[in-house]
Scaffold this motif. Sequence first.
Motif, short mmCIF file in Angstrom:
data_model
loop_
_atom_site.label_atom_id
_atom_site.label_comp_id
_atom_site.label_asym_id
_atom_site.label_seq_id
_atom_site.Cartn_x
_atom_site.Cartn_y
_atom_site.Cartn_z
N SER A 179 3.43 -62.22 -81.80
CA SER A 179 2.79 -63.52 -81.36
C SER A 179 2.05 -63.99 -82.67
CB SER A 179 1.77 -63.25 -80.42
OG SER A 179 1.98 -62.63 -79.31
N PRO A 180 2.70 -64.99 -83.39
CA PRO A 180 2.16 -65.20 -84.80
C PRO A 180 1.06 -66.25 -84.83
CG PRO A 180 4.17 -66.63 -84.20
CD PRO A 180 3.98 -65.71 -82.97
N ALA A 181 0.08 -66.28 -85.70
CA ALA A 181 -0.86 -67.28 -85.98
C ALA A 181 -0.55 -67.61 -87.40
CB ALA A 181 -2.13 -66.65 -85.85
N PHE A 182 0.59 -68.48 -87.60
CA PHE A 182 0.52 -69.05 -88.93
C PHE A 182 0.34 -70.52 -88.78
CE2 PHE A 182 4.92 -66.21 -88.84
CZ PHE A 182 4.05 -65.31 -89.12
N VAL A 183 0.69 -71.27 -90.02
CA VAL A 183 -0.06 -72.56 -89.90
C VAL A 183 0.79 -73.51 -88.92
CG1 VAL A 183 1.74 -73.57 -91.63
CG2 VAL A 183 -0.37 -74.43 -91.43
N GLY A 184 1.72 -73.25 -88.29
CA GLY A 184 2.37 -74.14 -87.39
C GLY A 184 1.99 -73.82 -86.10
N GLN A 185 1.22 -72.71 -85.83
CA GLN A 185 0.23 -72.55 -84.64
C GLN A 185 -1.15 -72.69 -84.74
OE1 GLN A 185 2.52 -69.81 -85.86
NE2 GLN A 185 4.11 -70.82 -84.85
N PHE A 186 -1.71 -72.53 -85.96
CA PHE A 186 -3.03 -72.32 -86.47
C PHE A 186 -3.07 -73.17 -87.49
CE2 PHE A 186 -6.61 -69.42 -87.16
CZ PHE A 186 -7.64 -70.27 -86.98
N PRO A 187 -3.18 -74.75 -87.45
CA PRO A 187 -3.24 -75.59 -88.59
C PRO A 187 -4.48 -75.39 -89.46
CG PRO A 187 -2.82 -76.79 -86.56
CD PRO A 187 -3.29 -75.26 -86.06
N GLY A 188 -5.57 -74.88 -89.02
CA GLY A 188 -6.83 -74.44 -89.79
C GLY A 188 -6.51 -73.70 -91.16
N LEU A 189 -5.27 -72.68 -91.02
CA LEU A 189 -4.88 -72.06 -92.07
C LEU A 189 -4.29 -72.68 -93.42
CD1 LEU A 189 -2.99 -69.31 -90.20
CD2 LEU A 189 -5.24 -69.06 -91.02
N ASN A 190 -3.97 -73.94 -93.01
CA ASN A 190 -3.33 -74.61 -94.10
C ASN A 190 -4.05 -74.61 -95.43
OD1 ASN A 190 -1.12 -76.66 -94.92
ND2 ASN A 190 -2.68 -78.24 -94.90
N GLY A 191 -3.49 -74.31 -96.61
CA GLY A 191 -3.96 -74.13 -97.74
C GLY A 191 -4.85 -73.00 -97.99
N LEU A 192 -5.00 -72.07 -97.17
CA LEU A 192 -6.01 -70.93 -97.30
C LEU A 192 -5.37 -69.68 -97.82
CD1 LEU A 192 -8.49 -71.45 -94.37
CD2 LEU A 192 -8.69 -72.42 -96.73
N GLY A 193 -3.82 -69.60 -98.03
CA GLY A 193 -3.23 -68.43 -98.42
C GLY A 193 -3.22 -67.15 -97.37
N ILE A 194 -3.45 -67.42 -96.07
CA ILE A 194 -3.65 -66.16 -95.24
C ILE A 194 -2.84 -66.72 -93.87
CG2 ILE A 194 -5.60 -64.98 -96.28
CD1 ILE A 194 -7.44 -66.60 -94.13
N SER A 195 -2.41 -65.59 -93.10
CA SER A 195 -2.04 -65.80 -91.77
C SER A 195 -1.94 -64.58 -91.22
CB SER A 195 -0.77 -66.40 -91.57
OG SER A 195 0.16 -65.78 -92.16
N ILE A 196 -1.89 -64.27 -89.90
CA ILE A 196 -1.85 -63.19 -89.16
C ILE A 196 -0.81 -63.11 -87.89
CG2 ILE A 196 -3.64 -63.71 -87.61
CD1 ILE A 196 -4.95 -60.79 -87.96
N ALA A 197 -0.25 -62.08 -87.46
CA ALA A 197 0.38 -62.19 -86.22
C ALA A 197 -0.01 -60.92 -85.39
CB ALA A 197 1.85 -62.00 -86.68
N ARG A 198 0.27 -60.73 -84.17
CA ARG A 198 0.14 -59.72 -83.45
C ARG A 198 1.46 -59.10 -82.82
NH1 ARG A 198 -3.62 -58.63 -77.79
NH2 ARG A 198 -2.55 -56.80 -77.09
N LEU A 199 1.59 -57.78 -83.11
CA LEU A 199 2.94 -57.14 -82.43
C LEU A 199 2.49 -56.09 -81.28
CD1 LEU A 199 4.28 -55.55 -85.94
CD2 LEU A 199 4.40 -57.99 -85.04
N ASP A 200 3.35 -56.28 -80.24
CA ASP A 200 3.07 -55.51 -79.09
C ASP A 200 4.57 -54.87 -78.80
OD1 ASP A 200 0.55 -56.03 -77.78
OD2 ASP A 200 1.28 -57.93 -78.26
#
Length: 212
Positions: free
Chosen positions: A72-93
């Motif tokens: 379950s990704p939280a990259f910029v395409g799913q979480f626009p607030g990350l844009n330009g901040l140099g970070i992201s996260i995802a969940r693995l199940d």
Amino acid sequence: MLHILFLFSLLLLSSSPSTSNALDFCVADLSAAEGPAGFPCKAAANVTADDFVFTGIAKAGNTTNIISAAVSPAFVGQFPGLNGLGISIARLDLAPGGVIPIHTHPAASELLVVTHGHLLAGFISSSSNKVYIKKVNKGEIMIFPQGLLHFQINAGKNAATAFVSFGSPNPGLQILDFALFANDFPSKLVETVTFLDDAQVKKLKGVLGGTG
């Protein structure tokens, strides 16, 4: 002395970065095309607190699939607030026996933290093809350097959960098995470059939906 101090102060002012045009954030305008520096900024008047909150990794993903795992990704395409901040996260199940197949993130290193169960994880160096494998237990972390092939496996009897953070809002993803067997890459060429026989290639293409 006063002249020296005056000149020194001018040098400090001229060398200090200007903050008048600095942006606190740049929420992505996903309706526009992404460029090398990311997405253009959403109009400030349209930014709300919701742009800085993402709920998509709050619940476990569906592991009823061929890999018995969910990302379950939280990259910029799913979480626009990350844009330009140099970070992201995802969940693995991962269900018991679940696997995140060998893959690479071309644009970022990855930090994995296991929050439930344990995983067998590893990566392959590009210089010597040495494999680094480790059992990662609850509360432990493992790093996967940028661009290197790596994987995670749930070798336990219970479900496992982990979160992976990246040094980019869009780390990119290429899964080796899908790149070889889930497209129209001609089977004869796949056999040539992988040293697999025709029956093996046809079987894997059948499983992953490839043609050719």
